[in-house]
Design an enzyme around this catalytic site. Structure first.
Site, mmCIF file in Angstrom:
data_model
loop_
_atom_site.group_PDB
_atom_site.id
_atom_site.type_symbol
_atom_site.label_atom_id
_atom_site.label_comp_id
_atom_site.label_asym_id
_atom_site.label_seq_id
_atom_site.Cartn_x
_atom_site.Cartn_y
_atom_site.Cartn_z
ATOM 1 N N GLU A 1 0.042 7.019 -12.060
ATOM 2 C CA GLU A 1 0.486 8.409 -12.121
ATOM 3 C C GLU A 1 1.963 8.470 -11.778
ATOM 4 O O GLU A 1 2.405 7.861 -10.798
ATOM 5 C CB GLU A 1 -0.303 9.271 -11.132
ATOM 6 C CG GLU A 1 0.097 10.730 -11.159
ATOM 7 C CD GLU A 1 -0.687 11.583 -10.173
ATOM 8 O OE1 GLU A 1 -0.775 12.792 -10.394
ATOM 9 O OE2 GLU A 1 -1.204 11.030 -9.170
ATOM 10 N N ARG B 1 -5.816 -7.210 -9.108
ATOM 11 C CA ARG B 1 -5.884 -8.508 -9.773
ATOM 12 C C ARG B 1 -5.326 -8.368 -11.176
ATOM 13 O O ARG B 1 -5.571 -7.361 -11.838
ATOM 14 C CB ARG B 1 -7.331 -9.000 -9.823
ATOM 15 C CG ARG B 1 -7.846 -9.442 -8.491
ATOM 16 C CD ARG B 1 -9.276 -9.984 -8.586
ATOM 17 N NE ARG B 1 -9.688 -10.497 -7.307
ATOM 18 C CZ ARG B 1 -10.193 -9.743 -6.326
ATOM 19 N NH1 ARG B 1 -10.349 -8.452 -6.514
ATOM 20 N NH2 ARG B 1 -10.530 -10.287 -5.173
ATOM 21 N N HIS C 1 -0.134 -2.138 1.766
ATOM 22 C CA HIS C 1 -0.148 -2.440 0.342
ATOM 23 C C HIS C 1 -1.510 -2.172 -0.286
ATOM 24 O O HIS C 1 -2.503 -2.005 0.411
ATOM 25 C CB HIS C 1 0.265 -3.898 0.071
ATOM 26 C CG HIS C 1 -0.697 -4.917 0.558
ATOM 27 N ND1 HIS C 1 -0.576 -5.530 1.780
ATOM 28 C CD2 HIS C 1 -1.809 -5.454 -0.005
ATOM 29 C CE1 HIS C 1 -1.556 -6.392 1.945
ATOM 30 N NE2 HIS C 1 -2.326 -6.369 0.874
ATOM 31 N N HIS D 1 -6.088 5.763 -9.128
ATOM 32 C CA HIS D 1 -4.801 5.386 -9.706
ATOM 33 C C HIS D 1 -3.791 5.073 -8.611
ATOM 34 O O HIS D 1 -4.017 5.363 -7.449
ATOM 35 C CB HIS D 1 -4.263 6.515 -10.602
ATOM 36 C CG HIS D 1 -4.074 7.811 -9.879
ATOM 37 N ND1 HIS D 1 -5.013 8.803 -9.862
ATOM 38 C CD2 HIS D 1 -3.044 8.277 -9.114
ATOM 39 C CE1 HIS D 1 -4.575 9.827 -9.145
ATOM 40 N NE2 HIS D 1 -3.384 9.528 -8.668
ATOM 41 N N GLU E 1 0.370 -5.361 -4.338
ATOM 42 C CA GLU E 1 0.188 -6.810 -4.344
ATOM 43 C C GLU E 1 -0.532 -7.195 -5.631
ATOM 44 O O GLU E 1 -1.650 -6.762 -5.878
ATOM 45 C CB GLU E 1 -0.662 -7.237 -3.144
ATOM 46 C CG GLU E 1 -1.060 -8.701 -3.168
ATOM 47 C CD GLU E 1 -2.144 -9.026 -2.150
ATOM 48 O OE1 GLU E 1 -3.010 -9.855 -2.476
ATOM 49 O OE2 GLU E 1 -2.132 -8.454 -1.035
ATOM 50 N N ASN F 1 -5.155 -15.200 -10.158
ATOM 51 C CA ASN F 1 -6.011 -16.366 -9.927
ATOM 52 C C ASN F 1 -5.821 -17.322 -11.095
ATOM 53 O O ASN F 1 -6.199 -17.006 -12.233
ATOM 54 C CB ASN F 1 -7.474 -15.926 -9.799
ATOM 55 C CG ASN F 1 -7.684 -15.086 -8.567
ATOM 56 O OD1 ASN F 1 -7.456 -15.525 -7.460
ATOM 57 N ND2 ASN F 1 -8.092 -13.843 -8.764
#
Length: 139
Positions: free
Chosen positions: A116, A9, A5, A73, A54, A58
């Protein structure tokens, strides 16, 4: 070795899930809530068992996230670049680099992650309105 993965954030989890799931078409494969650490991890993929994105949220963070020069990208193969871009545009997503060539386009996530889009099995014949569309913003 198997690629698992990429983590990004996000500032607003619901806005990001709307983009990645409802507009881009990924599926949520799992979610981990960590109250002690005050964060949520949401894993998304094109299909179960494929590499994931992922999203890390937070809780209550006011930190401004920026993208360094070393990151470029995320790329996804699509069945029909024109239909995908039209769906995204109809959903309020700006097509930063239109698929003028029938093969490649770029959009940005709500957090500015460049995405992309690549046409599966080569290029489609160029067609309007994409052929004449100017670039918008950056990607």
């Amino acid at each position: 070795m198997k690629f698992l993965h990429t983590m990004v954030r996000v500032r607003d989890l619901e806005q990001s899930l709307d983009f990645y799931i409802n507009k881009l078409g990924l599926i949520e494969t799992r979610r981990i809530e960590v109250p002690a650490g005050k964060f949520t991890l949401v894993y998304l993929a094109t299909e179960i068992g494929s590499a994931e994105v992922e999203l890390t949220y937070n809780w209550g963070s006011t930190e401004e996230y920026s993208t360094g020069r070393s990151f470029g990208h995320l790329a996804f193969e699509v069945d029909d670049i024109y239909q995908t871009c039209q769906k995204l545009q109809d959903g309020g997503i700006t097509i930063n680099r239109p698929p003028r060539c029938g093969h490649m386009a770029f959009v940005n996530s709500p957090d500015g992650i460049s995405i992309e889009l690549l046409q599966k099995n080569g290029s489609l014949a160029p067609q309007e309105p994409w052929l004449s569309m100017e670039n918008s913003g950056s990607w």
